[in-house]
Write a protein that holds these residues in place. Sequence first.
Motif, PDB file in Angstrom:
ATOM      1  N   VAL A  17      24.718 -33.826  34.414  1.00 51.28           N
ATOM      2  CA  VAL A  17      24.362 -32.269  32.851  1.00 51.28           C
ATOM      3  C   VAL A  17      23.808 -31.417  33.323  1.00 51.28           C
ATOM      4  O   VAL A  17      23.657 -30.452  33.250  1.00 51.28           O
ATOM      5  CB  VAL A  17      24.202 -33.770  31.243  1.00 51.28           C
ATOM      6  CG1 VAL A  17      23.773 -32.621  30.849  1.00 51.28           C
ATOM      7  CG2 VAL A  17      25.178 -34.534  31.028  1.00 51.28           C
ATOM      8  N   ALA A  18      22.826 -32.440  34.097  1.00 52.07           N
ATOM      9  CA  ALA A  18      21.950 -30.977  34.817  1.00 52.07           C
ATOM     10  C   ALA A  18      22.181 -30.084  35.256  1.00 52.07           C
ATOM     11  O   ALA A  18      22.276 -28.887  35.523  1.00 52.07           O
ATOM     12  CB  ALA A  18      21.332 -31.697  35.814  1.00 52.07           C
ATOM     13  N   ALA A  20      25.911 -29.418  34.762  1.00 57.29           N
ATOM     14  CA  ALA A  20      26.821 -27.987  34.350  1.00 57.29           C
ATOM     15  C   ALA A  20      26.080 -27.601  33.638  1.00 57.29           C
ATOM     16  O   ALA A  20      26.339 -26.322  33.275  1.00 57.29           O
ATOM     17  CB  ALA A  20      27.083 -29.476  33.840  1.00 57.29           C
ATOM     18  N   VAL A  21      24.675 -27.945  33.121  1.00 56.35           N
ATOM     19  CA  VAL A  21      24.208 -26.842  32.416  1.00 56.35           C
ATOM     20  C   VAL A  21      23.526 -25.526  33.449  1.00 56.35           C
ATOM     21  O   VAL A  21      23.694 -24.135  33.338  1.00 56.35           O
ATOM     22  CB  VAL A  21      22.377 -27.277  31.583  1.00 56.35           C
ATOM     23  CG1 VAL A  21      21.688 -26.725  31.692  1.00 56.35           C
ATOM     24  CG2 VAL A  21      22.579 -28.625  30.780  1.00 56.35           C
ATOM     25  N   ALA A  22      23.149 -25.513  34.768  1.00 50.48           N
ATOM     26  CA  ALA A  22      22.640 -25.062  35.695  1.00 50.48           C
ATOM     27  C   ALA A  22      24.221 -23.800  36.225  1.00 50.48           C
ATOM     28  O   ALA A  22      23.829 -22.819  36.111  1.00 50.48           O
ATOM     29  CB  ALA A  22      22.199 -25.778  37.518  1.00 50.48           C
ATOM     30  N   ARG A  23      25.267 -24.771  36.074  1.00 48.24           N
ATOM     31  CA  ARG A  23      26.302 -24.067  36.491  1.00 48.24           C
ATOM     32  C   ARG A  23      26.672 -23.329  34.748  1.00 48.24           C
ATOM     33  O   ARG A  23      27.471 -22.240  35.293  1.00 48.24           O
ATOM     34  CB  ARG A  23      27.489 -24.997  36.933  1.00 48.24           C
ATOM     35  CG  ARG A  23      27.682 -25.262  38.292  1.00 48.24           C
ATOM     36  CD  ARG A  23      28.357 -26.006  38.939  1.00 48.24           C
ATOM     37  NE  ARG A  23      28.582 -26.605  40.376  1.00 48.24           N
ATOM     38  CZ  ARG A  23      29.196 -27.572  40.636  1.00 48.24           C
ATOM     39  NH1 ARG A  23      30.239 -27.570  40.832  1.00 48.24           N
ATOM     40  NH2 ARG A  23      28.457 -27.429  42.450  1.00 48.24           N
ATOM     41  N   ARG A  24      26.391 -23.558  34.334  1.00 46.76           N
ATOM     42  CA  ARG A  24      27.143 -22.583  32.610  1.00 46.76           C
ATOM     43  C   ARG A  24      28.275 -23.778  32.510  1.00 46.76           C
ATOM     44  O   ARG A  24      29.701 -22.953  31.969  1.00 46.76           O
ATOM     45  CB  ARG A  24      27.075 -21.744  33.078  1.00 46.76           C
ATOM     46  CG  ARG A  24      25.908 -21.225  32.739  1.00 46.76           C
ATOM     47  CD  ARG A  24      25.091 -19.851  32.324  1.00 46.76           C
ATOM     48  NE  ARG A  24      24.054 -19.320  32.110  1.00 46.76           N
ATOM     49  CZ  ARG A  24      23.447 -18.456  32.962  1.00 46.76           C
ATOM     50  NH1 ARG A  24      24.175 -17.516  33.618  1.00 46.76           N
ATOM     51  NH2 ARG A  24      22.015 -18.301  33.223  1.00 46.76           N
ATOM     52  N   GLU A  25      29.171 -24.561  32.943  1.00 42.82           N
ATOM     53  CA  GLU A  25      30.255 -25.223  32.689  1.00 42.82           C
ATOM     54  C   GLU A  25      30.475 -25.458  31.192  1.00 42.82           C
ATOM     55  O   GLU A  25      30.048 -26.812  31.122  1.00 42.82           O
ATOM     56  CB  GLU A  25      30.189 -26.647  33.764  1.00 42.82           C
ATOM     57  CG  GLU A  25      30.831 -25.783  34.826  1.00 42.82           C
ATOM     58  CD  GLU A  25      31.115 -26.751  36.008  1.00 42.82           C
ATOM     59  OE1 GLU A  25      31.723 -27.326  35.750  1.00 42.82           O
ATOM     60  OE2 GLU A  25      30.762 -26.634  37.193  1.00 42.82           O
ATOM     61  N   ALA A  30      30.884 -29.614  27.042  1.00 42.69           N
ATOM     62  CA  ALA A  30      31.938 -29.649  25.884  1.00 42.69           C
ATOM     63  C   ALA A  30      32.169 -31.852  25.625  1.00 42.69           C
ATOM     64  O   ALA A  30      32.145 -32.457  25.017  1.00 42.69           O
ATOM     65  CB  ALA A  30      33.307 -29.457  26.217  1.00 42.69           C
ATOM     66  N   LEU A  31      32.193 -32.482  26.689  1.00 46.32           N
ATOM     67  CA  LEU A  31      32.317 -33.599  26.938  1.00 46.32           C
ATOM     68  C   LEU A  31      30.669 -35.112  26.795  1.00 46.32           C
ATOM     69  O   LEU A  31      31.415 -35.727  25.864  1.00 46.32           O
ATOM     70  CB  LEU A  31      32.488 -34.227  29.220  1.00 46.32           C
ATOM     71  CG  LEU A  31      33.953 -33.531  29.095  1.00 46.32           C
ATOM     72  CD1 LEU A  31      33.856 -34.289  30.980  1.00 46.32           C
ATOM     73  CD2 LEU A  31      35.544 -34.126  28.654  1.00 46.32           C
ATOM     74  N   LEU A  32      30.380 -33.478  26.475  1.00 47.99           N
ATOM     75  CA  LEU A  32      28.928 -34.274  25.991  1.00 47.99           C
ATOM     76  C   LEU A  32      28.917 -35.395  24.390  1.00 47.99           C
ATOM     77  O   LEU A  32      28.176 -35.914  23.895  1.00 47.99           O
ATOM     78  CB  LEU A  32      27.672 -33.241  25.582  1.00 47.99           C
ATOM     79  CG  LEU A  32      26.919 -33.821  26.939  1.00 47.99           C
ATOM     80  CD1 LEU A  32      26.068 -32.471  27.203  1.00 47.99           C
ATOM     81  CD2 LEU A  32      26.480 -34.444  27.818  1.00 47.99           C
ATOM     82  N   VAL A  33      29.307 -34.891  23.718  1.00 53.87           N
ATOM     83  CA  VAL A  33      29.882 -35.151  22.105  1.00 53.87           C
ATOM     84  C   VAL A  33      30.177 -36.437  21.449  1.00 53.87           C
ATOM     85  O   VAL A  33      29.658 -36.888  21.223  1.00 53.87           O
ATOM     86  CB  VAL A  33      30.925 -33.806  21.468  1.00 53.87           C
ATOM     87  CG1 VAL A  33      31.315 -34.510  20.003  1.00 53.87           C
ATOM     88  CG2 VAL A  33      30.927 -32.383  21.521  1.00 53.87           C
ATOM     89  N   PHE A  34      30.880 -37.117  22.766  1.00 52.03           N
ATOM     90  CA  PHE A  34      31.404 -38.310  22.802  1.00 52.03           C
ATOM     91  C   PHE A  34      30.661 -39.089  22.955  1.00 52.03           C
ATOM     92  O   PHE A  34      29.873 -39.994  22.597  1.00 52.03           O
ATOM     93  CB  PHE A  34      32.713 -38.608  23.251  1.00 52.03           C
ATOM     94  CG  PHE A  34      34.174 -37.839  22.556  1.00 52.03           C
ATOM     95  CD1 PHE A  34      34.079 -37.914  20.854  1.00 52.03           C
ATOM     96  CD2 PHE A  34      34.543 -37.392  23.767  1.00 52.03           C
ATOM     97  CE1 PHE A  34      35.550 -36.749  20.745  1.00 52.03           C
ATOM     98  CE2 PHE A  34      35.830 -35.815  22.815  1.00 52.03           C
ATOM     99  CZ  PHE A  34      35.841 -35.892  21.503  1.00 52.03           C
ATOM    100  N   PRO A  35      29.710 -38.919  23.596  1.00 52.84           N
ATOM    101  CA  PRO A  35      28.661 -40.228  24.419  1.00 52.84           C
ATOM    102  C   PRO A  35      27.363 -40.354  23.446  1.00 52.84           C
ATOM    103  O   PRO A  35      27.018 -40.724  23.475  1.00 52.84           O
ATOM    104  CB  PRO A  35      28.166 -39.717  26.266  1.00 52.84           C
ATOM    105  CG  PRO A  35      29.209 -38.467  26.739  1.00 52.84           C
ATOM    106  CD  PRO A  35      30.252 -38.832  25.255  1.00 52.84           C
TER     107      PRO A  35
END
Length: 82
Positions: A17-18, A20-25, A30-35
């Motif tokens: 997650v960190a 993906a945030v740093a790379r701005r992906e 968007a995959l964070l919604v389900f977990p």
Amino acid sequence: MADAFWWLIVSLFAAGVALAVARREVRALALLVFPAAMVAIYSSFFSEVRYHLPISPLLFPLAGLAFSWLSESSWRGFVVAR
């Protein structure tokens, strides 16, 4: 053994997650919604270890992102590419 696997996956997920945030992906984030929904539901109603099993497959994509970044970075130094 199962708890060690769980904490390994959770730590790799947090690193993913960190990363993906740093790379701005946005697609990866968007995959964070389900977990997040599963964790919110299970933590508010149930607090047993057996409920890790339905959540852990949802953590694999971002944990894999962190694992691939760690394996690639071990060869070329730890840099977050954009």
